[in-house]
Design a protein around this motif. Structure first.
Motif, short mmCIF file in Angstrom:
data_model
loop_
_atom_site.label_atom_id
_atom_site.label_comp_id
_atom_site.label_asym_id
_atom_site.label_seq_id
_atom_site.Cartn_x
_atom_site.Cartn_y
_atom_site.Cartn_z
N PHE A 1 46.17 91.29 -13.85
CA PHE A 1 46.56 91.55 -15.24
C PHE A 1 47.79 92.42 -15.22
CE2 PHE A 1 42.02 90.70 -15.84
CZ PHE A 1 42.07 89.82 -16.90
N ILE A 2 48.88 91.91 -15.78
CA ILE A 2 50.10 92.71 -15.91
C ILE A 2 50.65 92.44 -17.31
CG2 ILE A 2 52.44 93.12 -15.08
CD1 ILE A 2 51.48 92.32 -12.31
N GLY A 3 50.67 93.48 -18.14
CA GLY A 3 51.12 93.32 -19.52
C GLY A 3 52.54 93.78 -19.72
N ASN A 4 53.04 93.61 -20.92
CA ASN A 4 54.38 94.02 -21.27
C ASN A 4 54.38 95.50 -21.62
OD1 ASN A 4 56.72 94.57 -22.93
ND2 ASN A 4 57.06 92.38 -22.90
N SER A 5 55.32 96.24 -21.08
CA SER A 5 55.35 97.69 -21.31
C SER A 5 55.86 98.08 -22.69
CB SER A 5 56.21 98.36 -20.25
OG SER A 5 57.53 97.88 -20.34
N ASN A 6 56.43 97.14 -23.44
CA ASN A 6 57.04 97.47 -24.71
C ASN A 6 56.17 97.19 -25.93
OD1 ASN A 6 59.43 98.25 -23.44
ND2 ASN A 6 60.10 96.14 -23.32
N ILE A 7 55.03 96.56 -25.75
CA ILE A 7 54.18 96.25 -26.90
C ILE A 7 52.74 96.69 -26.63
CG2 ILE A 7 55.56 94.30 -27.69
CD1 ILE A 7 53.47 92.44 -26.41
N THR A 8 52.04 96.98 -27.69
CA THR A 8 50.61 97.27 -27.60
C THR A 8 49.89 96.05 -28.13
OG1 THR A 8 51.00 99.62 -27.95
CG2 THR A 8 48.77 98.81 -28.34
N PRO A 9 49.02 95.45 -27.31
CA PRO A 9 48.34 94.23 -27.75
C PRO A 9 47.37 94.49 -28.89
CG PRO A 9 47.55 94.94 -25.60
CD PRO A 9 48.66 95.86 -25.97
N SER A 10 47.15 93.47 -29.71
CA SER A 10 46.23 93.58 -30.85
C SER A 10 44.79 93.58 -30.36
CB SER A 10 46.45 92.41 -31.80
OG SER A 10 46.00 91.20 -31.19
N GLU A 11 43.89 93.97 -31.23
CA GLU A 11 42.46 93.96 -30.91
C GLU A 11 41.96 92.56 -30.58
OE1 GLU A 11 40.09 96.32 -30.33
OE2 GLU A 11 41.84 97.64 -30.34
N ILE A 12 42.53 91.55 -31.22
CA ILE A 12 42.14 90.16 -30.94
C ILE A 12 42.46 89.80 -29.50
CG2 ILE A 12 42.62 87.74 -31.51
CD1 ILE A 12 43.11 88.71 -34.42
N ILE A 13 43.67 90.14 -29.06
CA ILE A 13 44.07 89.86 -27.67
C ILE A 13 43.18 90.61 -26.70
CG2 ILE A 13 45.91 90.19 -25.96
CD1 ILE A 13 47.88 89.59 -28.28
N ILE A 14 42.92 91.88 -26.98
CA ILE A 14 42.08 92.69 -26.09
C ILE A 14 40.67 92.13 -26.00
CG2 ILE A 14 41.04 94.98 -25.76
CD1 ILE A 14 44.03 94.77 -25.02
N SER A 15 40.06 91.78 -27.14
CA SER A 15 38.69 91.26 -27.11
C SER A 15 38.62 89.93 -26.36
CB SER A 15 38.11 91.13 -28.51
OG SER A 15 38.83 90.19 -29.27
N LYS A 16 39.62 89.08 -26.52
CA LYS A 16 39.65 87.81 -25.78
C LYS A 16 39.82 88.06 -24.29
CE LYS A 16 41.25 84.74 -29.43
NZ LYS A 16 42.28 83.80 -29.87
N ALA A 17 40.70 88.98 -23.93
CA ALA A 17 40.92 89.29 -22.52
C ALA A 17 39.66 89.86 -21.87
CB ALA A 17 42.09 90.27 -22.36
N LYS A 18 38.94 90.72 -22.59
CA LYS A 18 37.70 91.28 -22.06
C LYS A 18 36.66 90.19 -21.84
CE LYS A 18 38.12 95.99 -23.80
NZ LYS A 18 37.55 97.02 -24.69
N ALA A 19 36.56 89.24 -22.76
CA ALA A 19 35.62 88.13 -22.60
C ALA A 19 36.02 87.25 -21.42
CB ALA A 19 35.56 87.30 -23.89
N ILE A 20 37.31 87.07 -21.23
CA ILE A 20 37.78 86.27 -20.11
C ILE A 20 37.40 86.91 -18.78
CG2 ILE A 20 39.90 85.55 -18.90
CD1 ILE A 20 41.08 85.00 -21.73
N VAL A 21 37.47 88.23 -18.69
CA VAL A 21 37.09 88.92 -17.45
C VAL A 21 35.63 88.62 -17.10
CG1 VAL A 21 36.68 91.18 -16.40
CG2 VAL A 21 38.79 90.75 -17.64
N ILE A 22 34.75 88.72 -18.07
CA ILE A 22 33.33 88.45 -17.82
C ILE A 22 33.14 87.00 -17.40
CG2 ILE A 22 31.05 88.32 -18.90
CD1 ILE A 22 31.93 90.83 -20.53
#
Length: 89
Positions: free
Chosen positions: A7-28
């Motif tokens: 996982f390597i994100g962009n240093s200039n933006i903060t991801p939305s809660e939707i992106i974070i929740s999807k990414a967390k589900a993908i990890v599981i």
């Protein structure tokens, strides 16, 4: 055979809660269905930090996963940039 995920994100933006929740589900899903046991996270952006914390929190439930944080080390020489790897415990 175990698999790896980075996982390597962009240093200039903060991801939305939707992106974070999807990414967390993908990890599981990666752990449970695709035998991913090694995770690498960048050490710079907000997204990287959020993913690193989430993966670390899953280590109690999934004892077989390992988590590494990648940090860039800037040197006096412009190229190449060295990468230092830390294993979280």
């Amino acid at each position: 055979m175990s698999k790896k995920c980075t996982f390597i994100g962009n240093s200039n933006i903060t991801p939305s809660e939707i992106i974070i929740s999807k990414a967390k589900a993908i990890v599981i899903d990666l752990i449970e269905k695709h035998n991913v046991t090694i995770f690498y996270c960048g050490g710079y952006s907000t997204f990287n930090s959020i993913m690193a914390q989430h993966i670390n929190s899953l280590r109690n439930k999934y004892k077989n996963i390992n988590h590494f944080i990648l940090h860039h080390i800037l040197t006096n020489i412009h190229f190449p940039t060295l990468i230092k790897i830390y294993m979280t415990k």
